[in-house]
Design a protein around this motif. Structure first.
Motif, PDB file in Angstrom:
ATOM      1  N   VAL A  50      -1.966  -3.003  15.752  1.00 52.13           N
ATOM      2  CA  VAL A  50      -3.422  -3.084  15.661  1.00 52.13           C
ATOM      3  C   VAL A  50      -3.993  -2.380  16.887  1.00 52.13           C
ATOM      4  CG1 VAL A  50      -5.429  -4.605  15.600  1.00 52.13           C
ATOM      5  CG2 VAL A  50      -3.325  -5.284  14.431  1.00 52.13           C
ATOM      6  N   VAL A  51      -4.902  -1.432  16.656  1.00 54.87           N
ATOM      7  CA  VAL A  51      -5.554  -0.725  17.753  1.00 54.87           C
ATOM      8  C   VAL A  51      -6.881  -1.415  18.034  1.00 54.87           C
ATOM      9  CG1 VAL A  51      -6.529   1.473  18.526  1.00 54.87           C
ATOM     10  CG2 VAL A  51      -4.464   1.455  17.105  1.00 54.87           C
ATOM     11  N   GLU A  52      -7.081  -1.775  19.284  1.00 57.95           N
ATOM     12  CA  GLU A  52      -8.300  -2.492  19.670  1.00 57.95           C
ATOM     13  C   GLU A  52      -9.546  -1.684  19.324  1.00 57.95           C
ATOM     14  OE1 GLU A  52      -9.996  -4.886  23.602  1.00 57.95           O
ATOM     15  OE2 GLU A  52      -8.172  -3.677  23.745  1.00 57.95           O
ATOM     16  N   ASN A  53     -10.538  -2.386  18.769  1.00 58.99           N
ATOM     17  CA  ASN A  53     -11.822  -1.785  18.369  1.00 58.99           C
ATOM     18  C   ASN A  53     -11.692  -0.756  17.247  1.00 58.99           C
ATOM     19  OD1 ASN A  53     -13.240  -3.281  20.359  1.00 58.99           O
ATOM     20  ND2 ASN A  53     -12.684  -1.757  21.911  1.00 58.99           N
ATOM     21  N   ASP A  54     -10.571  -0.817  16.505  1.00 57.24           N
ATOM     22  CA  ASP A  54     -10.399   0.071  15.348  1.00 57.24           C
ATOM     23  C   ASP A  54     -10.077  -0.783  14.123  1.00 57.24           C
ATOM     24  OD1 ASP A  54      -9.855   1.937  13.446  1.00 57.24           O
ATOM     25  OD2 ASP A  54      -8.259   2.972  14.555  1.00 57.24           O
ATOM     26  N   PRO A  55     -11.120  -1.170  13.361  1.00 56.31           N
ATOM     27  CA  PRO A  55     -10.912  -2.061  12.210  1.00 56.31           C
ATOM     28  C   PRO A  55     -10.020  -1.468  11.127  1.00 56.31           C
ATOM     29  CG  PRO A  55     -13.165  -1.196  12.234  1.00 56.31           C
ATOM     30  CD  PRO A  55     -12.536  -0.817  13.536  1.00 56.31           C
ATOM     31  N   THR A  56      -9.842  -0.140  11.122  1.00 58.29           N
ATOM     32  CA  THR A  56      -8.988   0.486  10.093  1.00 58.29           C
ATOM     33  C   THR A  56      -7.510   0.174  10.325  1.00 58.29           C
ATOM     34  OG1 THR A  56      -8.734   2.582  11.283  1.00 58.29           O
ATOM     35  CG2 THR A  56     -10.631   2.382   9.803  1.00 58.29           C
ATOM     36  N   THR A  57      -7.174  -0.406  11.491  1.00 57.22           N
ATOM     37  CA  THR A  57      -5.780  -0.744  11.773  1.00 57.22           C
ATOM     38  C   THR A  57      -5.504  -2.241  11.622  1.00 57.22           C
ATOM     39  OG1 THR A  57      -6.167  -1.088  14.155  1.00 57.22           O
ATOM     40  CG2 THR A  57      -5.641   1.164  13.426  1.00 57.22           C
ATOM     41  N   SER A  58      -6.522  -3.002  11.239  1.00 52.64           N
ATOM     42  CA  SER A  58      -6.367  -4.452  11.092  1.00 52.64           C
ATOM     43  C   SER A  58      -5.672  -4.767   9.769  1.00 52.64           C
ATOM     44  CB  SER A  58      -7.738  -5.127  11.143  1.00 52.64           C
ATOM     45  OG  SER A  58      -7.611  -6.527  11.124  1.00 52.64           O
ATOM     46  N   PRO A  59      -4.574  -5.536   9.783  1.00 53.92           N
ATOM     47  CA  PRO A  59      -3.802  -5.751   8.549  1.00 53.92           C
ATOM     48  C   PRO A  59      -4.557  -6.467   7.445  1.00 53.92           C
ATOM     49  CG  PRO A  59      -3.024  -7.204  10.304  1.00 53.92           C
ATOM     50  CD  PRO A  59      -3.985  -6.249  10.926  1.00 53.92           C
ATOM     51  N   LYS A  60      -4.387  -5.973   6.224  1.00 53.18           N
ATOM     52  CA  LYS A  60      -4.902  -6.648   5.029  1.00 53.18           C
ATOM     53  C   LYS A  60      -3.777  -7.390   4.323  1.00 53.18           C
ATOM     54  CE  LYS A  60      -8.712  -3.383   4.291  1.00 53.18           C
ATOM     55  NZ  LYS A  60      -9.858  -4.321   4.333  1.00 53.18           N
ATOM     56  N   ALA A  61      -2.537  -6.978   4.587  1.00 49.92           N
ATOM     57  CA  ALA A  61      -1.345  -7.658   4.071  1.00 49.92           C
ATOM     58  C   ALA A  61      -0.224  -7.453   5.081  1.00 49.92           C
ATOM     59  CB  ALA A  61      -0.946  -7.123   2.705  1.00 49.92           C
ATOM     60  N   ILE A  62       0.267  -8.548   5.649  1.00 48.28           N
ATOM     61  CA  ILE A  62       1.344  -8.467   6.632  1.00 48.28           C
ATOM     62  C   ILE A  62       2.687  -8.573   5.916  1.00 48.28           C
ATOM     63  CG2 ILE A  62       2.414  -9.569   8.641  1.00 48.28           C
ATOM     64  CD1 ILE A  62      -0.409 -10.708   9.271  1.00 48.28           C
ATOM     65  N   HIS A  63       3.577  -7.658   6.240  1.00 46.17           N
ATOM     66  CA  HIS A  63       4.918  -7.647   5.657  1.00 46.17           C
ATOM     67  C   HIS A  63       5.922  -8.029   6.747  1.00 46.17           C
ATOM     68  CE1 HIS A  63       8.277  -5.190   3.421  1.00 46.17           C
ATOM     69  NE2 HIS A  63       8.510  -6.489   3.462  1.00 46.17           N
ATOM     70  N   TYR A  64       6.493  -9.225   6.606  1.00 47.67           N
ATOM     71  CA  TYR A  64       7.484  -9.710   7.575  1.00 47.67           C
ATOM     72  C   TYR A  64       8.848  -9.135   7.207  1.00 47.67           C
ATOM     73  CZ  TYR A  64       3.726 -13.026   8.675  1.00 47.67           C
ATOM     74  OH  TYR A  64       2.521 -13.593   9.019  1.00 47.67           O
ATOM     75  N   THR A  65       8.962  -7.834   7.314  1.00 49.03           N
ATOM     76  CA  THR A  65      10.136  -7.131   6.795  1.00 49.03           C
ATOM     77  C   THR A  65      11.413  -7.435   7.570  1.00 49.03           C
ATOM     78  OG1 THR A  65      10.987  -4.938   6.174  1.00 49.03           O
ATOM     79  CG2 THR A  65       9.638  -5.039   8.149  1.00 49.03           C
ATOM     80  N   ARG A  66      11.287  -7.758   8.854  1.00 44.82           N
ATOM     81  CA  ARG A  66      12.482  -8.083   9.653  1.00 44.82           C
ATOM     82  C   ARG A  66      12.949  -9.512   9.379  1.00 44.82           C
ATOM     83  NH1 ARG A  66      11.108  -6.952  15.772  1.00 44.82           N
ATOM     84  NH2 ARG A  66       9.450  -8.463  15.288  1.00 44.82           N
ATOM     85  N   GLY A  67      12.003 -10.352   8.980  1.00 40.81           N
ATOM     86  CA  GLY A  67      12.254 -11.777   8.765  1.00 40.81           C
ATOM     87  C   GLY A  67      11.010 -12.552   9.155  1.00 40.81           C
ATOM     88  N   GLY A  68      10.643 -13.550   8.356  1.00 37.53           N
ATOM     89  CA  GLY A  68       9.430 -14.314   8.625  1.00 37.53           C
ATOM     90  C   GLY A  68       9.719 -15.665   9.253  1.00 37.53           C
ATOM     91  N   PRO A  69       8.651 -16.412   9.558  1.00 39.21           N
ATOM     92  CA  PRO A  69       8.800 -17.703  10.246  1.00 39.21           C
ATOM     93  C   PRO A  69       9.555 -18.756   9.444  1.00 39.21           C
ATOM     94  CG  PRO A  69       6.519 -16.929  10.312  1.00 39.21           C
ATOM     95  CD  PRO A  69       7.246 -16.051   9.355  1.00 39.21           C
ATOM     96  N   TRP A  70       9.844 -18.482   8.179  1.00 33.73           N
ATOM     97  CA  TRP A  70      10.644 -19.432   7.392  1.00 33.73           C
ATOM     98  C   TRP A  70      12.136 -19.317   7.741  1.00 33.73           C
ATOM     99  CZ3 TRP A  70       7.838 -15.338   5.727  1.00 33.73           C
ATOM    100  CH2 TRP A  70       8.518 -14.253   5.148  1.00 33.73           C
ATOM    101  N   PHE A  71      12.493 -18.296   8.534  1.00 29.35           N
ATOM    102  CA  PHE A  71      13.846 -18.183   9.082  1.00 29.35           C
ATOM    103  C   PHE A  71      13.830 -18.636  10.532  1.00 29.35           C
ATOM    104  CE2 PHE A  71      14.112 -14.666   5.838  1.00 29.35           C
ATOM    105  CZ  PHE A  71      15.109 -15.259   5.060  1.00 29.35           C
TER     106      PHE A  71
END
Length: 258
Positions: free
Chosen positions: A208-229
């Motif tokens: 996420v780039v500060e002050n750049d709303p175009t970089t704010s996630p609309k869908a996060i992909h926990y591709t390495r592994g999510g908090p359920w691991f």
């Protein structure tokens, strides 16, 4: 308002084209070892959707019973839907547009915004990542593989009626190579549309780039592994997923009590 089969109806009808009034089909990869990830992903979509959506888990055991999936699981397949995902156009009866998404996504925006990006000139649309993971393992110790167009197939909008996608029959999905399927080798490059990366925001890779709303996630992909691991409980954006999980469990318990 959501129904038990995963369909959500918007608060009011918006009118528009006929296909906009039909539930948008979203096929989510399902793995028994990650049931909670599926439930939270589903909850995050339904909660924020202003259009009718139908969420359908791609469950390998069901596909095998129905004679749609029979290939043996390879050693480097980290989930049960590594290949079954490519049955999405077939499961949608090769009609209209449908989406496939991995279960390790958390949606932070209205799915209508994503559906509105659809362009009929393409056979598929996806986030076209240039991604080479640094880790050698992911999730719960699965091997982290590196290949061209990695993560492109993790969230795909399929133009199911497109002539080129008719090749995605059960026979093809069960016999073709990983390279053919995950790199979309049945398509020309010009037939693959691009979606902004914020719809498949790779935790640990995209920033996420500060002050750049175009970089704010609309869908996060926990591709390495999510908090359920256990190993990924402190990953980036873990708090957002945990909050969503707690909300889902609270609502699920409420339904049980009723």
């Amino acid at each position: 308002m959501s129904t038990s089969n995963g369909t959500v109806q918007p608060p009011s009808a918006n009118g528009g084209a006929e296909n906009e009034n039909k539930p948008f089909k979203i096929f989510v990869g399902y793995d028994p070892s990650e049931d909670i990830a599926f439930q939270v992903c589903r909850h995050s979509i339904l909660k924020r959707s202003s259009i009718p959506v139908e969420i359908i888990p791609i469950i390998q055991s069901d596909l095998r019973k129905d004679g749609l999936y029979w290939r043996e699981r390879g050693k480097i397949e980290s989930t049960e839907f590594s290949f079954s995902r490519f049955l999405t156009p077939c499961l949608a009866n090769f009609q209209g547009w449908a989406m496939f998404v991995d279960c390790d996504f958390l949606y932070l925006a209205d799915i209508k915004e994503l559906r509105d990006l659809i362009d009929d000139k393409y056979a598929i649309m996806c986030v076209q990542h240039d991604y080479t993971p640094k880790e050698t393992t992911k999730m719960d110790g699965a091997v982290q593989t590196v290949y061209p167009r990695k993560n492109w197939s993790s969230m795909v909008l399929y133009n199911c009626g497109h002539p080129k996608n008719k090749v995605l029959t059960p026979e093809t999905v069960n016999t073709q190579t990983g390279a053919f399927l995950h790199r979309f080798q049945w398509l020309d490059d010009a037939e693959i549309g691009s979606i902004p990366f914020v719809w498949n925001f790779l935790e640990g890779h995209n920033k996420v780039v500060e002050n750049d709303p175009t970089t704010s996630p609309k869908a996060i992909h926990y591709t390495r592994g999510g908090p359920w691991f256990e190993a990924w409980k402190k990953c980036e954006f873990a708090d957002l997923w945990v909050n969503e999980m707690q909300e889902y469990l609270k609502e699920a318990n409420k339904e049980i009590d009723n």
